[in-house]
Scaffold this active site. Sequence first.
Site, PDB file in Angstrom:
ATOM      1  N   GLU A   1      -0.680  -2.159   4.857  1.00  0.00           N
ATOM      2  CA  GLU A   1       0.272  -2.420   6.373  1.00  0.00           C
ATOM      3  C   GLU A   1      -0.041  -1.108   7.071  1.00  0.00           C
ATOM      4  O   GLU A   1       0.165  -0.984   8.298  1.00  0.00           O
ATOM      5  CB  GLU A   1       1.547  -2.454   5.915  1.00  0.00           C
ATOM      6  CG  GLU A   1       2.885  -2.591   6.833  1.00  0.00           C
ATOM      7  CD  GLU A   1       3.088  -1.516   7.579  1.00  0.00           C
ATOM      8  OE1 GLU A   1       3.180  -1.038   8.869  1.00  0.00           O
ATOM      9  OE2 GLU A   1       3.110  -0.379   6.603  1.00  0.00           O
TER      10      GLU A   1
ATOM     11  N   ASP B   1       0.761  -1.056  -0.115  1.00  0.00           N
ATOM     12  CA  ASP B   1      -0.062   0.024  -0.030  1.00  0.00           C
ATOM     13  C   ASP B   1       0.762   1.041   0.222  1.00  0.00           C
ATOM     14  O   ASP B   1       2.053   1.330   0.734  1.00  0.00           O
ATOM     15  CB  ASP B   1      -0.965  -0.065   1.108  1.00  0.00           C
ATOM     16  CG  ASP B   1      -0.419  -0.329   2.531  1.00  0.00           C
ATOM     17  OD1 ASP B   1       0.734  -1.150   2.658  1.00  0.00           O
ATOM     18  OD2 ASP B   1      -0.934   0.059   3.503  1.00  0.00           O
TER      19      ASP B   1
HETATM   20 ZN    ZN Z   1       4.801   3.731   6.310  1.00  0.00          ZN
HETATM   21 ZN    ZN Z   2       6.218   0.861   5.438  1.00  0.00          ZN
END
Ligand code: ZN
Ligand code: ZN
Length: 441
Positions: free
Chosen positions: A166, A99
């Site tokens: 994440e 991401d």
């Molecule tokens: Zn980050």
């Molecule tokens: Zn990262």
Amino acid sequence: MTAADRADTPTAPGSRPAEEPASGLAEGLAERLPRLGEIYRDLHRHPELAFQEHRTAGIAAAELRALGWETSEGVGGTGVVGVLRNGDGPVLLLRADMDGLPVREATGLPYASTATGRDADGEQVPLMHACGHDVHVTCLLGAAERLTAHRDAWRGTVLAVLQPAEECGEGAEAMIADGFAERFPRPDVCLGQHVGPFPAGTAFTRPGAIMATSDSYRVRLFGRGGHGSSPEHTVDPVVMAAAVVLRLQTVVSREVPAGQTAVVTVGSIHAGSKENIIADEAELKLNIRTVDEGVRERVLAAVHRIVEAEAAASGAPKAPEFTPISTLPLTVNEPEATERVLAGLRAALGDGQVFTLPAPFTGSEDFGVFGNALGVPSVFWHFGGTDPAAFAGHHPASVQTGGFPPDVPTNHSPQYAPVPEPTLDAGVRMLLAVTAQWLAP
Ligand code: ZN
Ligand code: ZN
């Protein structure tokens, strides 16, 4: 960091080790680098927010499928898992997160992102790969390609895990909740790497805790609104919020022992709309990092106590409201596996380029969720993605003491952009050399 590490005189940062890694898995990588550079620039130009990584996941899945890996898409939302079985041997999980972030890119690079998207609240936001997850995806695909090409040089099974989300700390959990343990071979060890503002060609890790626990909260402070000219009829949430923010600074300085690690940050504060209106409420967003459970409990208790007491001191009509935003677990490296990883990193980058950290980073990760949920050891390491020339006169090991140049952009900055070379080369080499530590025949 050991005394020996400190005494190391690094070789020119970014320089290649004298010998090829013993396994030879990286053989032929040089010819693949232009193609990896293309993948990287394309991903960089097209960042996607957490759980929206459809394009990125599609590219990763297509690459793995073309290599002949058993490929599953839509794992935990947008996650991708590739499996390559190559005879009897250990099972390795290699993880890359996918991401991007809601940041307006200001690198000025020809392949800079101009993309926009909608965040989880429906707001239109600029998008950028400001944390280097595009590097992680590219390096994992590069390693997958070499592992496929050199099947004769290793034995076992490799799981390539391309994880969504994440940055909000939910992606690994989502993959596990989607039946990861039942659907895929159980790994003997989980491995992950993260690029950072260090000289390209260097790597850092440590046994034990490597990344902090992160606790984030939204806090609503309730006042009583009214006319700006007659504050005596109101309870001003702006003053309340200001007192809270300042008093919170004493948690780390006055309540945490000097030798312990903790960070309390108020990253967002919002109240009011106009100069002559006293608002009804104020909203703060807090982020707390710790690396020890006892310290964590103490800091969280202090934060709650202070917020509640400041509201009471202001005469708030209602107690403050705490809503958890996210919690990321402590990332812990299993010591024995860490020794193997260190040997692999040294084989890939050269002895003087690999450093054992004296203390954990205060950043956080959800990578540890895989090892925790599957009940297997895991190891995470950091590596450089910044032009080594920017570090002239600075020892790479000084990253822990903030001794690196202040003009080097850090992750999440609008200026942060790893240099494709030698970062991608090093990133692939490390994955391959660490893999060889377990899977060399
Ligand atoms: Zn980050
Ligand atoms: Zn990262």
